[in-house]
Write an enzyme that holds these catalytic residues in place. Sequence first.
Site: not given
Lengths: 406, 75
Positions: A355-357
Amino acid sequence: MIYETAQKTISDDALMKTIYFDNAATSWPKPEDTLVAMNLYSQSIGASPGRSGHRLSIEAGRVVFETRDALAQLFGIHDPLRIVFTKNATEALNIAISGLLKPGDHAITSSMEHNSVMRPLRSLEDKGLELSIIPCSGQGDLNPDDIVPHIQKNTRAVILTHASNVTGTILPVADVGKIAREHGLIFCVDAAQTAGAIPIDVDEMLIDLLAFTGHKSLFGPQGTGGLYIRNGLEKVIAPVMTGGTGSKSEFEEQPDFMPDKYESGTLNTIGLAGLGAGVRYILSQGIDAIRASEEVLTTAFLRGVQSMDGVILYGHRNASRRIAVVSFNIRDMSPSEVALALDERYHIMSRPGLHCAPSAHKTIGTFPAGTNRFSFGYFNTVDQVQSAIEAIHQLISGKGSYARNH
Amino acid sequence: MTEPEEYYVALFESISQVLRSEKILKNAGIPHKLIPVPRHISSDCGVCLRFTSNLKKQIEDILAGKVDVIEMRQL
């Protein structure tokens, strides 16, 4: 008619059965109002806003202004012209971060940030920015008091997400805003996940810069977003892009006033027409009603899976402390395996992975495998949540045979 | 017979400020019209707010502190 293209690739039957739990990536469906407004702009206005004096251009300008006005109302902003339109929250955060911070400055952020905050900060770090990343708890919580010891003489700003896109955890924005204001720091909030989902008031929360995207809980289309800049801060934030603004055309220097300083090039007027309608829909429903409805869905999901053997849940068990984003894993199955099975067998659209994190996943102990994420929206139903709980139950009981067959 | 109307225009830095002013005047029920900036005033391609001269003071007051007006000019 609107779904003509979708129906060509997805049958009516499949569309009816679709359970869309990926609202944290992009909300879908949109309120009818959003589509109507975009269609109306397209069919009967169409012109460039703020570029020419003719009536269609003025009307296009009004469409853009009404969107600013609706957003100002939603976020408690007194002057709508303090809002700059961008293509998404990422662009807004890039203006805020890269436009404000210089080599030799120090910035503070949390370990729950999305890469839209982390990457601009890391890029600046290479050029001499000092960065402190405050560790959050395994549930994604930030203790505001942890910030104070990190404040240095050269600290310029605190950049914080309002809620994690991984765990849904709501961060204590108002408390951090108070600390930032007391220490003379600029407070920038990433509201990508919260704008339109939970109440935001820039004055009450002492927010100096608010970055939001249009295509999530604000019910606009992709390609819309914006940045609120508190009065006076435009003097210290350089634009990322310069160019034509339709104002001060006799000069070759960029205008220094809001919002033109940061709005070079023709805006996404059709998108902003949709965003304005989406925000007015939120205002008419009431943000508290939207929040309450999403909390019911989150509670139903958490209750349904928390005692299920084989499900690992992340974040708070209490839905009031999170937005309608839930992360989970199924024991002995990879997130991508789960997501594929949910899609193919149960028509459930979810998101697997990081999730891009990456920093948030390290914080909650799910790096590098990631999690499965469900993100509920205002148009989801408790029945859909119950179907998903049943699907997860079936995956756990029959997962061996599923893995073998694939 | 009516007196020939005397007009003023309010000039702004950008269309966004014109439109914010328009909304404020609309909400207050003050008659006005958006027109292209007359050629003899500026070569810029923007629009400005036109109103009758008797409304000048009222408009100045209602916009004060909300929208920056570059100037008000008699037409």
